[in-house]
Design a protein around this motif. Sequence first.
Motif, mmCIF file in Angstrom:
data_model
loop_
_atom_site.group_PDB
_atom_site.id
_atom_site.type_symbol
_atom_site.label_atom_id
_atom_site.label_comp_id
_atom_site.label_asym_id
_atom_site.label_seq_id
_atom_site.Cartn_x
_atom_site.Cartn_y
_atom_site.Cartn_z
ATOM 1 N N LYS A 201 1.105 -1.724 -0.417
ATOM 2 C CA LYS A 201 -0.339 0.338 -0.368
ATOM 3 C C LYS A 201 1.669 1.278 0.170
ATOM 4 O O LYS A 201 0.103 2.076 0.172
ATOM 5 C CB LYS A 201 -1.378 0.216 0.966
ATOM 6 N N ALA A 202 2.412 1.545 -0.129
ATOM 7 C CA ALA A 202 3.042 1.897 0.423
ATOM 8 C C ALA A 202 3.183 2.840 -1.082
ATOM 9 O O ALA A 202 3.918 2.224 -2.283
ATOM 10 C CB ALA A 202 4.668 1.709 0.570
ATOM 11 N N ASP A 203 3.418 4.097 -1.264
ATOM 12 C CA ASP A 203 3.988 4.836 -2.063
ATOM 13 C C ASP A 203 5.527 5.391 -2.373
ATOM 14 O O ASP A 203 6.057 6.090 -3.193
ATOM 15 C CB ASP A 203 3.285 6.268 -3.159
ATOM 16 N N VAL A 204 5.533 5.214 -1.428
ATOM 17 C CA VAL A 204 7.159 5.838 -1.054
ATOM 18 C C VAL A 204 8.038 5.352 0.236
ATOM 19 O O VAL A 204 7.007 4.553 0.916
ATOM 20 C CB VAL A 204 7.334 7.255 -0.631
ATOM 21 N N PHE A 205 9.397 4.672 -0.098
ATOM 22 C CA PHE A 205 10.232 3.934 0.602
ATOM 23 C C PHE A 205 11.307 4.286 1.207
ATOM 24 O O PHE A 205 12.238 4.089 0.019
ATOM 25 C CB PHE A 205 10.379 2.531 0.034
ATOM 26 N N SER A 229 4.848 -3.063 -10.013
ATOM 27 C CA SER A 229 3.593 -2.804 -10.325
ATOM 28 C C SER A 229 3.056 -1.042 -10.868
ATOM 29 O O SER A 229 1.690 -0.690 -10.853
ATOM 30 C CB SER A 229 2.832 -2.997 -8.706
ATOM 31 N N ASP A 230 3.840 -0.240 -10.027
ATOM 32 C CA ASP A 230 3.219 1.113 -10.178
ATOM 33 C C ASP A 230 4.736 1.602 -10.616
ATOM 34 O O ASP A 230 4.634 2.513 -9.323
ATOM 35 C CB ASP A 230 2.364 1.729 -9.141
ATOM 36 N N PRO A 231 4.439 2.719 -11.890
ATOM 37 C CA PRO A 231 5.812 3.269 -11.798
ATOM 38 C C PRO A 231 5.826 4.696 -11.299
ATOM 39 O O PRO A 231 6.831 5.290 -10.880
ATOM 40 C CB PRO A 231 5.767 3.321 -13.176
ATOM 41 N N ASN A 232 4.731 4.966 -10.903
ATOM 42 C CA ASN A 232 5.172 6.176 -9.519
ATOM 43 C C ASN A 232 5.852 6.284 -8.187
ATOM 44 O O ASN A 232 5.630 6.890 -6.975
ATOM 45 C CB ASN A 232 3.865 6.827 -9.858
#
Length: 755
Positions: A201-205, A229-232
């Motif tokens: 569920k994270a967008d930034v690690f 799964s998500d280029p963003n």
Amino acid sequence: MKFSRREFLKSLAVATAVASSGCSLESGGTRMQGPTSQQDVEKWVKGVCRYCGTGCGVLAGVNKGKIVAVKGDPDCAVNKGKLCVKGILLPKIMDAKDRLLHPLIKKNGQFVRASWDEALDLVAAKFKEAIAQYGPDSVGYYGSGQNTAEEAYIANKLFKGCIGTNNIDGNPRTCMASAVAGYVSTFGKDEPMGTYADIEKADVFFIIGSNMAEAHPIIYSRIVDRKNSDPNVKVIVADPRRTRTADIADILLQFIPGTDLALLNSMAYVLIEEDLIDKDFVAKHTNFMQGEKKITFEEYKAFLADYSPEKVAEITGLAADQIRTVARLFGAKGKNTMSLWTMGLNQRIRGTWANNLVHNLHLLTGKICKPGNTPFSLTGQPSACGSIREVGALSHLLPAHRVVTNPQHREEVAKVWGVDPAKMSPKPGYHTIELFRAAADGKLKVLWVICTNPGQSIPNLELYRKGMEKTFLVVSEAYHPTRTSELADVVLPSALWMEKEGIYGNGERRTQHIAKAVEPPGEAKPDVWHLMEVAKRLGFGNLFAYKDNEEIWEEYRKLTIGTKMDLPPYARLRKEHGLTWPVPDPNGPDTYIRYAAPWDPFVKKEEGIKFYGKPDGRAVIFARPHANPQEMPDSEYPFFLSTGRILEHWHTTTMTMNVPEIKRAMPEMYVEINAADAEKLGIKDGDYVKVVSRRGQCRLKAKINGRGQPRPGMVWVPFHDTEISRMINFVTIDAFDDTSKQPEYKICAVRIEKA
């Protein structure tokens, strides 16, 4: 055919794929005994991987009384059927040539075989003699995050409740103590509020002080999958050494070792300056503190004035724009941020502060206690949480995160243990470094070490190995000789992994049951049996009359009920594939996110978020200044030394060096040197060099432009090697964090000489 290192590393991806498929794995002509065909296995038995704190579920394939295969448990939420190479090769650790099969006693400097009664009677006699002559604090115990919860619980009860000493500590003190101190000081309770499920569920690690690609490969694989799964999705890696983890980084921050406190404060500076904080969250759920003094937000902001990116750039060696960019990514509105770290932050004299400063970033932005938003400390051992932090098997703790200094806590525990609370000491015992110093000083007369190898793993090793030789040393171990058992007076053979039943607790609060799959070899017995047999000989048999592990667990579980660390019943754990506590309803759901409704059963819907570890329900944002490591480079010792792990091996290699494929792939450790530094020193790849500190030295092969690449002025060594001349802990420093008492393995000053 030789199984090359490159082939081994390549096989990591292959191994992950085959682990869930039931296929066998072959590479380089060498069969890596992992999952086999169904006809090769009589039964599959549920367990947990024996290595890191990830807690991967496994199924062990048994044939004719032997574990012949291992595959990932597809029903375990941690790994969903995947395993790394070490996990797949677990069967090969079971029947190693150096498995200890019988008790040994050292006589005239030589080990001789003894009966169990002879060995245990001697151990009990030495304990009685020391206690009678010098008092209970003349004896001690050193355990492990590899122990089962039942083993750690029995040791805690025996030493703290019956003998009356708090001289019981364990190797999690050397790896996770600063994470504990960080969680407790910030939130009032130990262990993360999130779980691995936040990864998806994270967008930034934000990964700092962790080479998870090698130390926690299954967790890393989940982050790789999320990024793919998500280029963003963005990944920030902060580490003085470029590691394999940085292969997926959008931004790599190679800061000067020991300057990450300044970096974290500078990120907080940018978050406030650019209005990336959640003011409502901060006002409702936090307090500000500087030391023991409560301060205002404005005072905290004034404290951060010294940490502008421009000022911190000079301290860290980073560019001011880099710091601003990562702070903006971290605090971006509408994005979920997950921070992950491990030994790089913890193994420091300011490790507690470093943990606090990561928590600060999440509290300032309100990116906490929501799916995909969590500060998450990774764990180094399979049950460092479940068997040490939760059981309370450290010198200042009692079960369920109680503390020895609290009289109410002692009374609560004494009641369940059936002992007189007056017998329980209110004074914290020796922590790890103190414990081994006391042995070296002659204060500790008897020391029992179980399931760990401090004769190789303690820093400033020369001093402490001498101490282990001076004290009467008892070692319970599955293998012999190790660098600790060779120093022992008595060595007791231990059952290994799925040769016994037990409970592990992983890094995400997941409690997992390991079923017994096979019988131990020779006369080996579970460590819980070792402890209870000595307890009986010390006159405490009535307090240890358990018929099985379930009885032990259920006694321990009583101490967790009502503490908001409520653990599930043993019978349920046997059936489940792990449950994340708290589980207050024995038949109810486990807890995904702590401190937040609707997930945490102890937080009301109208409260939303409540940090109930603190009296006022508010977490703390700390003003913690930058501080140098204990030892800085100088003209005599011009390099920073850091140590760590590699993919192939685990800890002191008592297990992994018994796997032929792994041993061939990585038979000895090395020192990584920055290419520019190596050129100045006239050192080429493969040359032997000496790494020298004020405490000792070791001789290692130089690695230039290898898998890891330290920044200029830094060298790096894996700590796995068992050869005396290559054991880096003769070089490391034994300075420790004043709060957590965790040693500063990660930084000391050395020079490099041609060997």
